[in-house]
Design an enzyme around this catalytic site. Structure first.
Site, PDB file in Angstrom:
ATOM      1  N   GLU A  59     -20.445  18.789 -30.183  1.00  0.00           N
ATOM      2  CA  GLU A  59     -19.413  18.440 -29.216  1.00  0.00           C
ATOM      3  C   GLU A  59     -19.771  17.090 -28.580  1.00  0.00           C
ATOM      4  O   GLU A  59     -20.940  16.803 -28.334  1.00  0.00           O
ATOM      5  CB  GLU A  59     -19.353  19.524 -28.138  1.00  0.00           C
ATOM      6  CG  GLU A  59     -18.319  19.281 -27.052  1.00  0.00           C
ATOM      7  CD  GLU A  59     -18.487  20.227 -25.868  1.00  0.00           C
ATOM      8  OE1 GLU A  59     -17.473  20.562 -25.243  1.00  0.00           O
ATOM      9  OE2 GLU A  59     -19.645  20.620 -25.575  1.00  0.00           O
ATOM     10  N   LYS A 133     -10.781  24.073 -27.545  1.00  0.00           N
ATOM     11  CA  LYS A 133     -11.686  24.861 -26.707  1.00  0.00           C
ATOM     12  C   LYS A 133     -10.906  25.762 -25.753  1.00  0.00           C
ATOM     13  O   LYS A 133     -10.112  25.299 -24.934  1.00  0.00           O
ATOM     14  CB  LYS A 133     -12.599  23.915 -25.927  1.00  0.00           C
ATOM     15  CG  LYS A 133     -13.760  24.587 -25.197  1.00  0.00           C
ATOM     16  CD  LYS A 133     -14.657  23.513 -24.600  1.00  0.00           C
ATOM     17  CE  LYS A 133     -15.939  24.080 -24.025  1.00  0.00           C
ATOM     18  NZ  LYS A 133     -16.819  23.000 -23.504  1.00  0.00           N
ATOM     19  N   CYS A 165     -19.225  25.061 -27.372  1.00  0.00           N
ATOM     20  CA  CYS A 165     -20.092  25.046 -26.194  1.00  0.00           C
ATOM     21  C   CYS A 165     -19.905  26.259 -25.284  1.00  0.00           C
ATOM     22  O   CYS A 165     -20.295  27.369 -25.637  1.00  0.00           O
ATOM     23  CB  CYS A 165     -19.894  23.744 -25.435  1.00  0.00           C
ATOM     24  SG  CYS A 165     -21.293  23.286 -24.374  1.00  0.00           S
TER      25      CYS A 165
END
Length: 339
Positions: A59, A133, A165
């Site tokens: 990321e 995300k 993440c």
């Protein structure tokens, strides 16, 4: 599952994860130049690892973190766009698949914040998965949240899902990917200290709990604000680490993931087959009681029932034992409301 060689086979997918140094960029041209550098990395890694089928970058590896809001909007990418064209050409040229970060991807409504996006590009240069995300790292990240996971056939037919993440701190997203058939869950992250030990631990636990391979690509270095701890890794579906980087900048790890082994385990394993057992609860006792041989399929978890049937009620319930506002007066972040 194998680690230590540079090869792959008809049954194994050669996967590399890169400890890419976090860039600090400000303009579109700087971003595109960094894309060209990533393309060079792909060529070099393929030369050194001829078995490479899939290479994964962290990321923020493409854009870095744009701490200036206007720069975030000015450098946001389209999909497809100039950035993805560079990645597509590199994958096609080197006959590899790749996972790449776009922070951000332009929102369909121009005035809304961009998405935090990953793309999976195949060895023909085609974008075969675009994931946004779902759970941005609030209160710091201001990405507009995505709303679903995806599973696609990856290299050699291995089924691949992408997450990003902070997504990985929520067991729900791992289970959603796995229950949709994912065999490899790719977690690209720009994770910084102090959460190093927790992040190393959770990916092993989620691989074990979901009987899936996990590949983690994390950033390294210091961008003037955060220090990123690296430790990109590849985890077997039994929760054991196949390969793990340290904190070195631009290090990488490589392993071969067997397609047949994970499918064999999911079919024949019994005592630790969490995916099967969750939807066949207590099948031994149910069968012994003469109530059929499928166990219990109904969801026993009240929280999930409420969340699906009445999301606002679920939100109100969690606020009763956490807090009613998104901001915290004792430690305010930006202009988030604290009442």
């Amino acid at each position: 599952m194998r680690h230590g060689d540079i090869s792959s086979s008809p049954d194994t997918v050669g996967v590399a994860v890169v400890n890419y140094k976090m860039p600090r960029l400000h303009t579109k041209e700087q971003v595109l130049e960094n894309c060209r550098n990533i393309a060079k990395v792909i060529g070099g890694v393929k030369q050194g690892l001829p078995g490479l089928d899939l290479i994964i970058f962290p990321e923020y590896s493409t854009h870095g973190i744009m701490y200036d809001r206007q720069e975030m909007f000015d450098t946001a990418a389209s999909v497809p766009g100039e950035e993805t064209a560079i990645f597509a050409e590199a994958c096609k040229k080197n006959k590899v698949w790749g996972v790449f970060s776009l922070t951000g991807e332009k929102h369909e409504q121009a005035k809304k914040n961009p998405y935090n996006t990953l793309i999976l590009v195949n060895d023909k240069g085609e974008i075969v998965q675009k994931y946004r995300k779902i759970l941005p790292w609030c209160p710091i990240e201001c990405w507009y949240p995505g709303d679903k996971t995806y599973v696609v056939d990856g290299p050699k037919g291995l089924k691949v899902s992408l997450i990003i993440c902070d997504d990985g701190n929520y067991p729900e997203i791992w289970r959603d990917c796995a229950m949709r058939g994912a065999e490899l869950i790719v977690r690209c992250q720009g994770y910084m200290y102090p959460a190093k030990e927790q992040q190393i631990a959770i990916v092993k636990a989620m691989a074990w709990a979901n009987q899936c391979y996990v590949a983690v690509a994390n950033a390294t270095g210091f961008d003037g604000v955060y220090s990123y701890f690296g430790h990109s890794s590849i985890i077997g579906f039994d929760g054991h680490t196949l390969g793990e980087c340290g904190e070195e900048e631009n290090g990488l790890q490589y392993a071969q993931l067997s397609v047949q082994q994970i499918r064999d385990a999911r079919k024949y394993d019994q005592s630790q087959n969490q995916l099967f057992k969750l939807l066949h609860r207590g099948y031994s006792g149910v069968f012994a009681s003469g109530d059929g041989d499928k166990g219990v399929a109904e969801c026993p978890f009240e929280f999930y029932k409420t969340w699906v049937n009445d999301p606002k009620k679920a939100q109100e319930n969690v606020e009763k034992f956490t807090r009613p506002s998104v901001g915290v007066a004792a430690c305010p972040v930006g202009d988030l409301p604290t009442k």
